[in-house]
Design a protein around this motif. Structure first.
Motif, short mmCIF file in Angstrom:
data_model
loop_
_atom_site.label_atom_id
_atom_site.label_comp_id
_atom_site.label_asym_id
_atom_site.label_seq_id
_atom_site.Cartn_x
_atom_site.Cartn_y
_atom_site.Cartn_z
N VAL A 38 -42.39 -55.43 105.71
CA VAL A 38 -41.65 -56.07 104.61
C VAL A 38 -40.74 -55.05 103.93
O VAL A 38 -39.58 -55.33 103.66
CB VAL A 38 -42.62 -56.73 103.60
N GLN A 39 -41.26 -53.86 103.68
CA GLN A 39 -40.44 -52.81 103.05
C GLN A 39 -39.22 -52.49 103.91
O GLN A 39 -38.10 -52.42 103.40
CB GLN A 39 -41.27 -51.54 102.83
N SER A 40 -39.43 -52.30 105.18
CA SER A 40 -38.34 -51.96 106.09
C SER A 40 -37.32 -53.10 106.18
O SER A 40 -36.11 -52.86 106.19
CB SER A 40 -38.92 -51.64 107.48
N ALA A 41 -37.81 -54.33 106.24
CA ALA A 41 -36.93 -55.49 106.40
C ALA A 41 -35.98 -55.66 105.23
O ALA A 41 -34.84 -56.08 105.41
CB ALA A 41 -37.76 -56.76 106.61
N THR A 42 -36.43 -55.33 104.04
CA THR A 42 -35.58 -55.54 102.86
C THR A 42 -34.55 -54.43 102.67
O THR A 42 -33.62 -54.60 101.88
CB THR A 42 -36.42 -55.68 101.59
N LYS A 43 -34.68 -53.33 103.37
CA LYS A 43 -33.76 -52.20 103.19
C LYS A 43 -32.33 -52.52 103.63
O LYS A 43 -31.40 -51.86 103.20
CB LYS A 43 -34.27 -50.97 103.93
N THR A 44 -32.15 -53.51 104.48
CA THR A 44 -30.81 -53.82 104.99
C THR A 44 -30.10 -54.89 104.17
O THR A 44 -28.97 -55.24 104.49
CB THR A 44 -30.89 -54.28 106.47
N CYS A 45 -30.75 -55.40 103.15
CA CYS A 45 -30.16 -56.48 102.36
C CYS A 45 -30.31 -56.17 100.87
O CYS A 45 -31.40 -56.30 100.32
CB CYS A 45 -30.83 -57.81 102.68
N PRO A 46 -29.23 -55.78 100.20
CA PRO A 46 -29.35 -55.39 98.80
C PRO A 46 -29.80 -56.52 97.87
O PRO A 46 -30.39 -56.25 96.83
CB PRO A 46 -27.94 -54.91 98.42
#
Length: 184
Positions: A38-46
């Protein structure tokens, strides 16, 4: 003496039952096995935060990677047609697998990021609009110029909005309790 001890035990048990029935509900937490994904997935979408994505996953499947509503599947509850467009092999095992959270969670994040862009010109809260688009489809949100008058979609958005502050609170505790990687 025996009667007094019995009375104490009864009172103690009664107090325990009262506490059990009146305690505040436990706050939801991101299951440990999905936290890094989840942490990694959200890094690409501000526009997308860990608590938003966590609340959405909770609402979609209660974190169950085998969830199957008959119309949507997996932890992120993708419909087959949406998965065909947005599903991707994020694990590098050669297969975009709707049942694998390590593929489905990043796909959900990518799709949500796309939906934030789709609803950008519509008046209203961007997070609520993107969530409504995830549930009802972006066409329904664009046509309504807001959250469509679909009870399921309205309930979906409201449920996630209620979960976001809870996940914000527990996520802060989860990351403060996690050991820092060496060198940080």
């Amino acid at each position: 003496m025996g009667l007094t001890l019995g009375a104490i035990l009864v009172v103690t048990a009664a107090l325990g039952v009262v506490w059990w029935l009146t305690r505040p509900p436990a706050l939801p937490t991101i299951p440990h096995q999905y936290l890094a994904t989840v942490q990694s997935a959200t890094k690409t979408c501000p526009e997308l935060s860990v608590p938003i994505l966590a609340a959405q996953l909770d609402a979609e499947s209660h974190w169950n990677p085998q969830a199957d509503s008959g119309q949507a599947q997996g932890i992120a509850q993708f419909s087959p047609s949406t998965w065909a467009q947005w599903g991707k092999d994020y694990t590098g095992d050669g297969k975009a697998d709707i049942w694998n959270p390590d593929d489905a969670i990043p796909a959900q994040s990518a799709y949500m990021c796309h939906l934030f862009k789709e609803v950008k010109g519509i008046p209203g809260d961007p997070t609520q609009l993107a969530l409504a688009a995830y549930n009802a489809g972006p066409g329904a949100v664009l046509k309504a110029q807001g959250i469509p008058q679909i009870p399921e979609t309205q309930n979906y958005v409201n449920r996630i909005e209620a979960l976001i502050p809870k996940y914000t609170q527990t996520y802060a505790k989860q990351i403060s309790a996690s050991p820092s990687p060496p060198g940080n």
